[in-house]
Design an enzyme around this catalytic site. Structure first.
Site, mmCIF file in Angstrom:
data_model
loop_
_atom_site.group_PDB
_atom_site.id
_atom_site.type_symbol
_atom_site.label_atom_id
_atom_site.label_comp_id
_atom_site.label_asym_id
_atom_site.label_seq_id
_atom_site.Cartn_x
_atom_site.Cartn_y
_atom_site.Cartn_z
ATOM 1 N N CYS A 417 -19.158 -32.806 -29.262
ATOM 2 C CA CYS A 417 -18.444 -31.795 -30.028
ATOM 3 C C CYS A 417 -17.727 -32.416 -31.226
ATOM 4 O O CYS A 417 -18.367 -32.690 -32.229
ATOM 5 C CB CYS A 417 -17.519 -30.988 -29.117
ATOM 6 S SG CYS A 417 -17.202 -29.354 -29.817
ATOM 7 N N HIS A 546 -20.846 -29.351 -25.439
ATOM 8 C CA HIS A 546 -20.155 -30.155 -24.429
ATOM 9 C C HIS A 546 -21.157 -30.431 -23.320
ATOM 10 O O HIS A 546 -21.186 -29.744 -22.297
ATOM 11 C CB HIS A 546 -18.936 -29.411 -23.898
ATOM 12 C CG HIS A 546 -17.800 -29.365 -24.869
ATOM 13 N ND1 HIS A 546 -16.924 -30.413 -25.021
ATOM 14 C CD2 HIS A 546 -17.433 -28.438 -25.772
ATOM 15 C CE1 HIS A 546 -16.046 -30.116 -25.968
ATOM 16 N NE2 HIS A 546 -16.341 -28.917 -26.440
ATOM 17 N N GLU A 548 -21.205 -32.586 -21.205
ATOM 18 C CA GLU A 548 -20.585 -32.987 -19.937
ATOM 19 C C GLU A 548 -20.403 -31.808 -18.981
ATOM 20 O O GLU A 548 -20.335 -31.981 -17.774
ATOM 21 C CB GLU A 548 -19.235 -33.681 -20.197
ATOM 22 C CG GLU A 548 -18.088 -32.787 -20.696
ATOM 23 C CD GLU A 548 -18.085 -32.552 -22.211
ATOM 24 O OE1 GLU A 548 -19.123 -32.777 -22.860
ATOM 25 O OE2 GLU A 548 -17.022 -32.138 -22.733
HETATM 26 N N1 GLN Z 1 -12.251 -29.147 -33.481
HETATM 27 C C1 GLN Z 1 -13.661 -28.982 -33.569
HETATM 28 C C2 GLN Z 1 -14.054 -27.537 -33.810
HETATM 29 O O1 GLN Z 1 -13.263 -26.665 -33.600
HETATM 30 C C3 GLN Z 1 -14.337 -29.508 -32.324
HETATM 31 C C4 GLN Z 1 -14.039 -28.701 -31.116
HETATM 32 C C5 GLN Z 1 -14.250 -29.462 -29.839
HETATM 33 O O2 GLN Z 1 -14.403 -30.665 -29.827
HETATM 34 N N2 GLN Z 1 -14.246 -28.761 -28.719
HETATM 35 O O3 GLN Z 1 -15.175 -27.274 -34.216
#
Ligand code: GLN
Length: 592
Positions: A417, A546, A548
């Site tokens: 992410c 994600h 994970e």
């Molecule tokens: N802050 C980033 C976004 O909002 C990544 C979000 C995250 O890592 N869950 O796109």
């Protein structure tokens, strides 16, 4: 027991009757069985792990199980909770943002869950207030009992009906005595009364203290809490005693005597080496059989299914226990002090490590004040780096510095992410030469907003200006490392929770400079997975998802498998795909 017509529907709410039990149309009382787990004495006993393990051993017997966690807090979901306080936010495929315990259930049961499996007081009260506005309470004053408890029972029965499960498995959040969870306890008391004999099995998790100065186990806090539960009308059927050491017979006898639970149903659940050993411990203690006996479900159990499930699980735990190649994985992040914030990443590394025969040691790298000059020394013993998800400005420059070193020196990299976005920024700055490239989340005035919010795109996706949440299909670039890791699959499904994304205006330039976008959204130009060709880097991969969250003990996430494999080789160990000396695993080689 109340007569059928009194319990048959919302229309009965009136001045004439005290019964208020809204039933979903088509629900038949007594058909679904319920197991309810209560926590007593204190939190932090691993109630979620205990409950999901118990749900698993029932599932192993061939029964279908639908878990539900009842949270006391007033938030509608876990999306706004601070991971420092509450652990990671776990996202379900349908986009529901939940408590990390739902992750434990998905992993243990190897089953995708939905919003139906997660209730908060916020959701319950919101529904009650909506009904009140619509006049559905027919002039009655709306009360905790029967209206709010009625709504809780409705949620449980809706899950029963929608899932068609043999057993609805209810975990009540918090501990007995909490004001915020008290009405849940009252609701399940009413449920047991209404569903009838042998329909609800109550399991209390308790804690046996062993003060250092005394050197002996004491049951008093547990006794008092059992009495409190019983004062609420709940007679537990089974008591599981958490403790550091095996709980003595004397202590169990005392607890049995004070709580009307036969001694053979008061179990010791002392500490084990791994949470994955709990299912076997529960089976060994016969808890699954006792639950089935109480619920009269014995005839539905399938011994062959159990043998298959057990063998698969034991195979996993056997590997888990054996020695493996030690590897050091560096994980950057601002929540480095609290492991619960990264629970699923820790789990996913363990799944992949167990699968490949590696013992993963995690080193937390606080990137807040990390400078580029310090990075090589910081990464000296590290065989692979993960930059996990995150929000905001803190530590971002340190992460970019880490990724630069990792990319230039061939250290295996997995960006999750934010880690994906950081990799794009680093590439734009240091390979494309776009000085000052950034994400608008960090720098509004960046000359090169390679990561940005694209409201038009969000609109197309039907998600307004908010977070892009939940499972999305990903089209896989044929021939890429991603495709090989997924055994040649053309479509995979990953889970997302992000607001920003790669600005499509930069895609061509990034690609021309060597970055490969190997996973894209199916309908829109949203970049979901990136990689570097294996000729230029042994393993450099990032995903906007994600990954994970969807890794399971019996189905490790392929990206984590690829990453851990590369880290093992970085440590000097031979390729764990011993019979496949090729640079990448062959299709069909990975368990999926
Ligand atoms: N802050 C980033 C976004 O909002 C990544 C979000 C995250 O890592 N869950 O796109």
């Amino acid at each position: 027991m109340a007569s059928e017509d009194l319990l048959s529907g919302i229309s009965n709410v009136s001045d004439e009757t005290e019964f208020y039990t809204p039933m979903p149309p088509g629900y038949r009382r007594g058909q679904t069985k319920y197991v309810v787990v209560f926590g007593t004495v204190m939190s932090g006993l691993g109630k979620g792990i205990f409950a999901s393990s118990l749900a698993k051993v029932l599932q192993d017997r061939g029964l279908s199980v639908a878990p539900i966690k009842l949270e006391g807090y007033l938030n509608r979901d876990s999306g706004t909770l601070n991971p420092y306080r509450h652990g990671e936010v776990f996202v379900l495929d349908d986009g529901m943002e939940t408590d990390m315990d739902l992750g434990t259930y998905e992993r243990m049961l190897n089953q995708d869950l939905t919003h139906l499996n997660f209730a908060t007081s916020g959701q319950i009260f919101a529904r009650v207030l909506e009904k009140e506005r619509r006049g559905q309470y027919l002039g009655r004053d709306v009360q905790m009992i029967p209206h709010v408890t009625g709504e809780v029972k409705l949620r449980l029965r809706e899950l029963a009906l929608a899932s068609g499960a043999d057993v609805v498995f209810v975990e009540i959040g918090g501990t007995v005595g909490d004001v915020e969870n008290a009405y849940y306890i009252e609701a399940v008391r009413e449920l047991a009364f209404e569903e009838g004999e042998s329909s609800c099995c109550f399991v209390a998790l308790t804690y046996i203290v062993e003060p250092h100065a005394l050197g002996e186990q004491k049951s008093k806090p547990a006794q008092l809490n059992m009495q409190r539960l019983m004062a609420g009308g709940i007679q537990p059927h089974i008591i599981a005693c958490r403790a550091t050491n095996p709980v003595s017979r004397k202590v169990r006898e005392k607890l049995a005597m004070y709580s009307n639970v036969p001694l053979e149903r008061v179990f010791s659940m002392h500490d084990l080496e791994s949470v994955y050993l709990i299912p076997e411990a529960l089976r060994g203690a016969g808890i699954d059989t006792m639950v089935l006996d109480y619920l009269q479900l014995g005839s539905k159990a399938d011994p062959e299914a159990q043998e298959r499930a057990r063998t698969a699980w034991m195979d996993y735990t056997k590997h888990f226990r054996s020695a493996g190649v030690p590897i050091n994985i560096g994980v950057t992040g601002k929540y480095t002090s609290l492991r619960d914030s990264y629970a699923s990443i820790i789990q996913a590394l363990e799944h992949a490590g167990t699968h490949l025969g590696a013992k993963v040691r995690i080193e937390w790298i606080d990137s807040t004040d990390l400078t580029e000059a310090e990075v090589p020394e910081r990464l000296r013993h590290i065989h692979g780096v993960i930059v996990p998800g995150g929000f905001g400005v803190r530590g971002v420059e340190g992460k970019i510095a880490c990724v630069k070193v990792v990319r230039e020196t061939g250290i295996p990299y997995l960006g999750l992410c934010y880690g994906f976005q950081i990799a794009v920024i680093e590439y734009a700055r240091n390979v494309l030469g776009l000085e000052g490239a950034s994400t608008t989340e960090v720098d509004h005035d960046t000359p090169y907003p390679v990561i940005d919010i694209l409201p038009e795109q969000k609109k197309i996706e039907g998600l307004g200006g908010n977070m892009r949440l939940g499972g999305q299909d990903v089209a896989v670039l044929p021939g890429s490392m991603l495709a090989r890791l997924y055994n040649g699959a053309e479509r995979i499904r990953l889970r997302f929770r992000h607001r920003y994304e790669v600005d499509p205006a930069y895609i061509e330039r990034l690609e021309a400079a060597g970055l490969v976008f190997s996973g894209r959204a199916v309908k829109h130009p949203i970049m979901q997975v990136l990689e570097l060709p294996t000729e230029t880097h042994p393993f450099f991969m990032g995903t906007q998802a994600h990954a994970e969250l969807t890794s399971r003990p019996l189905r490790p996430d392929p990206m984590f498998v690829g990453f851990v494999r590369a880290a093992m080789m970085r440590s000097g160990a031979p390729d764990p795909f011993v019979d496949k000396p090729a640079a990448e695993p062959e299709p069909g080689h990975l368990v999926r």
